[in-house]
Scaffold this active site. Structure first.
Site, PDB file in Angstrom:
ATOM      1  N   LYS A   1       0.815  -1.211   0.000  1.00  0.00           N
ATOM      2  CA  LYS A   1       0.000   0.000   0.000  1.00  0.00           C
ATOM      3  C   LYS A   1       0.853   1.267   0.000  1.00  0.00           C
ATOM      4  O   LYS A   1       0.618   2.201  -0.783  1.00  0.00           O
ATOM      5  CB  LYS A   1      -0.918   0.010   1.233  1.00  0.00           C
ATOM      6  CG  LYS A   1      -1.706   1.289   1.417  1.00  0.00           C
ATOM      7  CD  LYS A   1      -2.654   1.552   0.268  1.00  0.00           C
ATOM      8  CE  LYS A   1      -3.304   2.913   0.438  1.00  0.00           C
ATOM      9  NZ  LYS A   1      -4.254   3.232  -0.622  1.00  0.00           N
TER      10      LYS A   1
ATOM     11  N   CYS B   1      -4.086  10.979   1.269  1.00  0.00           N
ATOM     12  CA  CYS B   1      -3.280   9.761   1.033  1.00  0.00           C
ATOM     13  C   CYS B   1      -1.868  10.096   0.578  1.00  0.00           C
ATOM     14  O   CYS B   1      -0.891   9.845   1.256  1.00  0.00           O
ATOM     15  CB  CYS B   1      -3.906   8.920  -0.079  1.00  0.00           C
ATOM     16  SG  CYS B   1      -5.612   8.579   0.090  1.00  0.00           S
TER      17      CYS B   1
HETATM   18  N1  SAJ Z   1      -2.181  15.248  -8.824  1.00  0.00           N
HETATM   19  C1  SAJ Z   1      -1.320  15.947  -9.658  1.00  0.00           C
HETATM   20  N2  SAJ Z   1      -0.971  15.394 -10.861  1.00  0.00           N
HETATM   21  C2  SAJ Z   1      -1.445  14.167 -11.244  1.00  0.00           C
HETATM   22  C3  SAJ Z   1      -2.307  13.477 -10.366  1.00  0.00           C
HETATM   23  C4  SAJ Z   1      -2.667  14.030  -9.168  1.00  0.00           C
HETATM   24  O1  SAJ Z   1      -0.873  17.057  -9.344  1.00  0.00           O
HETATM   25  O2  SAJ Z   1      -1.117  13.721 -12.347  1.00  0.00           O
HETATM   26  C5  SAJ Z   1      -2.524  15.835  -7.522  1.00  0.00           C
HETATM   27  C6  SAJ Z   1      -4.011  16.102  -7.365  1.00  0.00           C
HETATM   28  O3  SAJ Z   1      -4.335  17.378  -7.840  1.00  0.00           O
HETATM   29  C7  SAJ Z   1      -4.193  15.984  -5.859  1.00  0.00           C
HETATM   30  C8  SAJ Z   1      -3.146  14.959  -5.443  1.00  0.00           C
HETATM   31  O4  SAJ Z   1      -2.199  14.895  -6.510  1.00  0.00           O
HETATM   32  O5  SAJ Z   1      -3.913  17.207  -5.225  1.00  0.00           O
HETATM   33  C9  SAJ Z   1      -3.699  13.562  -5.189  1.00  0.00           C
HETATM   34  O6  SAJ Z   1      -4.485  13.251  -6.295  1.00  0.00           O
HETATM   35  P1  SAJ Z   1      -4.903  11.693  -6.609  1.00  0.00           P
HETATM   36  O7  SAJ Z   1      -5.486  11.700  -7.980  1.00  0.00           O
HETATM   37  O8  SAJ Z   1      -3.778  10.812  -6.314  1.00  0.00           O
HETATM   38  O9  SAJ Z   1      -6.129  11.440  -5.632  1.00  0.00           O
HETATM   39  P2  SAJ Z   1      -6.162  10.828  -4.179  1.00  0.00           P
HETATM   40  O10 SAJ Z   1      -5.336  11.594  -3.222  1.00  0.00           O
HETATM   41  O11 SAJ Z   1      -7.591  10.647  -3.873  1.00  0.00           O
HETATM   42  O12 SAJ Z   1      -5.445   9.428  -4.357  1.00  0.00           O
HETATM   43  C10 SAJ Z   1      -6.226   8.268  -4.326  1.00  0.00           C
HETATM   44  C11 SAJ Z   1      -5.279   7.180  -3.916  1.00  0.00           C
HETATM   45  N3  SAJ Z   1      -6.081   6.018  -3.608  1.00  0.00           N
HETATM   46  C12 SAJ Z   1      -5.818   5.369  -2.459  1.00  0.00           C
HETATM   47  O13 SAJ Z   1      -4.960   5.706  -1.673  1.00  0.00           O
HETATM   48  C13 SAJ Z   1      -6.690   4.204  -2.182  1.00  0.00           C
HETATM   49  C14 SAJ Z   1      -4.315   6.847  -5.036  1.00  0.00           C
HETATM   50  O14 SAJ Z   1      -3.628   5.620  -4.740  1.00  0.00           O
HETATM   51  C15 SAJ Z   1      -5.031   6.660  -6.346  1.00  0.00           C
HETATM   52  O15 SAJ Z   1      -4.067   6.402  -7.371  1.00  0.00           O
HETATM   53  C16 SAJ Z   1      -5.780   7.934  -6.662  1.00  0.00           C
HETATM   54  O16 SAJ Z   1      -6.787   8.079  -5.619  1.00  0.00           O
HETATM   55  C17 SAJ Z   1      -6.470   7.854  -8.024  1.00  0.00           C
HETATM   56  O17 SAJ Z   1      -5.839   7.255  -8.926  1.00  0.00           O
HETATM   57  O18 SAJ Z   1      -7.556   8.436  -8.156  1.00  0.00           O
END
Ligand code: SAJ
Length: 433
Positions: free
Chosen positions: A209, A263
């Site tokens: 994880k 996360c």
């Molecule tokens: N972000 C970027 N660039 C990217 C992707 C994300 O700047 O290319 C930023 C987003 O704006 C945000 C942060 O990163 O501020 C996190 O974004 P995220 O898409 O990773 O969303 P989370 O935080 O909800 O991450 C969750 C995580 N899921 C779990 O922990 C179970 C992550 O492992 C998943 O990959 C992610 O969701 C997902 O893919 O939606």
């Protein structure tokens, strides 16, 4: 089975409801009275659009398979306890905040029946389940792990906006103390997901994880570092990204004003804490620092533009679009916008932050009215890719703004449209202003 889920948040609620729908008798436990009341009255207590969650709550309340409670003793006959509480990390102290986890485990231990299974779904530093959780349970309950109770770690893989889909389709890494624990976990999670259930030991599941999220953090850091490179070199990151990603083994992510959420920002630290004294993952920590530097990078670009071009009397008015950490979310945890405001506040600026999905944020100047936020501003900074912002035109902004600078950190605005306007657009990664 009688299942108790501790922590009625993003993860705990869908887990509880899916198990209730599968015919189990499920109690959702939390320390937040409002949440418990909201759930028992059929209201999903978290903002944001979660397809299917409202119907599932209504259905399982009506069937009597789900109820929420503050009282752990009402769940003392539980066959399974699932722990879904948050595990924040204090970076300055390089310490995890184990208070929520410890408190949940203590409450469970006082009500744990012989033969029950405890599953930690929260993301934890590798080693936590056996070195922190098990001793508390044995101490308080007087039961012995393996012979008197079963234990495992099964990290969640939910994503806001896709909670039910992910929970019911994604495979799961099941880390069990022993074969009996794994058998019981398999019986449980086969009722939750159609995905593969991988059996392993506990620490392997804990590392799976923390690797998963740390890996994503590094991927985002690469995009951010590349974007800064492109800004300085006057080349367009997004055009280059499209070309690079045509190679099937490449998957360049997107740059932005920062990395927020509950996360990604903390899991690298949980991973590093787990190997403290043995190994320091320097690259992973550096990537974390790159992502944490993005709000300051945006602030620096803004202030250097203003020092050269701002000629108005009095403070510069800055409108920031988006407070949540992610587009179409209401979650402000580790919001990069909050950090951006902190980086700008010491300067001669007046800041107003807009968000129409986040409700009633108190800690910074905040408005849910877009016109009021943009009106009279000298600079507009887009920090979050809410769908609403993709409908904003250059004409709309130029009509309401006093100044001309528009900073887009999420590649939402059309460069072409803004080039033809009276405004100056700086789109992160497409060349510095
Ligand atoms: N972000 C970027 N660039 C990217 C992707 C994300 O700047 O290319 C930023 C987003 O704006 C945000 C942060 O990163 O501020 C996190 O974004 P995220 O898409 O990773 O969303 P989370 O935080 O909800 O991450 C969750 C995580 N899921 C779990 O922990 C179970 C992550 O492992 C998943 O990959 C992610 O969701 C997902 O893919 O939606």
């Amino acid at each position: 089975m009688k299942v108790s889920v501790v922590g009625m948040g993003y993860v705990g609620i869908p887990v509880a409801l899916i198990l209730a729908e599968s015919g189990n008798n499920v109690i959702g436990l939390d320390i937040d009275e409002k949440k418990i009341e909201s759930l028992n009255n059929g209201y999903y207590p978290i903002e944001g659009n979660e397809p299917g969650i409202h119907n599932l709550l209504e259905k399982t309340l009506q069937s009597g398979n789900f109820s929420a409670s503050l009282d752990f003793s009402s769940a003392s006959d539980s066959d399974v306890w699932i722990v879904c509480v948050q595990t924040p990390f204090n970076v300055e102290e390089f310490e995890p905040n184990f208070q929520p986890l410890g408190s949940a485990i203590e409450s469970i231990s006082k009500n744990l029946k012989k033969g029950a299974l405890v599953v930690i779904e929260s993301t934890v530093p590798p080693g936590t389940t056996t070195q922190f959780v098990v001793p508390i349970i044995e101490e308080i309950s007087g039961l012995s792990v393996g012979s008197d109770f079963l234990i495992g770690h099964c990290p969640e893989r939910v994503m806001p906006g896709k909670l039910i889909t992910n929970l019911t389709t994604y495979g799961r890494a099941m880390g069990g103390f022993d074969a009996n624990s794994l058998d019981k976990m398999e019986e449980l999670y086969s009722m939750v997901t159609f995905g593969d259930l991988e059996r392993m030991d506990i620490i392997t599941a804990e590392v799976v994880k923390t690797f998963e999220n740390t890996y994503r953090d590094v991927e985002i850091a690469i995009a951010n570092d590349f974007a800064k490179y492109c800004d300085e070199m006057g080349v367009d990151f997004f055009n280059i990204r499209d070309i690079v990603n045509t190679v099937e083994s490449r998957n360049l992510h997107l740059p932005g004003g920062g990395v927020g959420g509950h996360c990604i920002p903390k899991d690298t630290w949980l991973l590093a804490y787990g190997s403290r004294g043995k190994y320091t993952p320097e690259l992973l920590i550096k990537a974390r620092e790159v992502n944490d530097s993005m709000p300051k990078y945006v602030a620096k670009r803004t202030l250097s533009y203003l020092s050269n071009k701002f000629s108005q009397k009095g403070p510069c008015k800055i409108a920031i679009l988006g407070l949540s950490y992610l587009g179409e979310s209401d979650d402000t945890r580790n919001s990069p916008t909050v950090e951006l405001v902190r980086c700008l506040e010491s300067e001669n600026v007046e800041i107003l932050v807009h968000d129409h999905i986040v409700r009633g944020y108190q800690k910074i100047p905040f408005s849910s009215n877009l016109d009021d936020t943009v009106k009279g501003s000298d600079v507009v900074i887009l920090m979050v890719a809410h769908k609403l912002y993709s409908e904003i035109s250059a004409v709309y902004l130029s009509r309401l703004m006093r100044g001309k600078l528009v900073i887009d950190t999420r590649d939402v605005f059309s460069v072409q449209e803004f080039t033809e306007s009276t405004l100056e657009l700086y789109s992160l990664g497409r060349g510095a202003i």
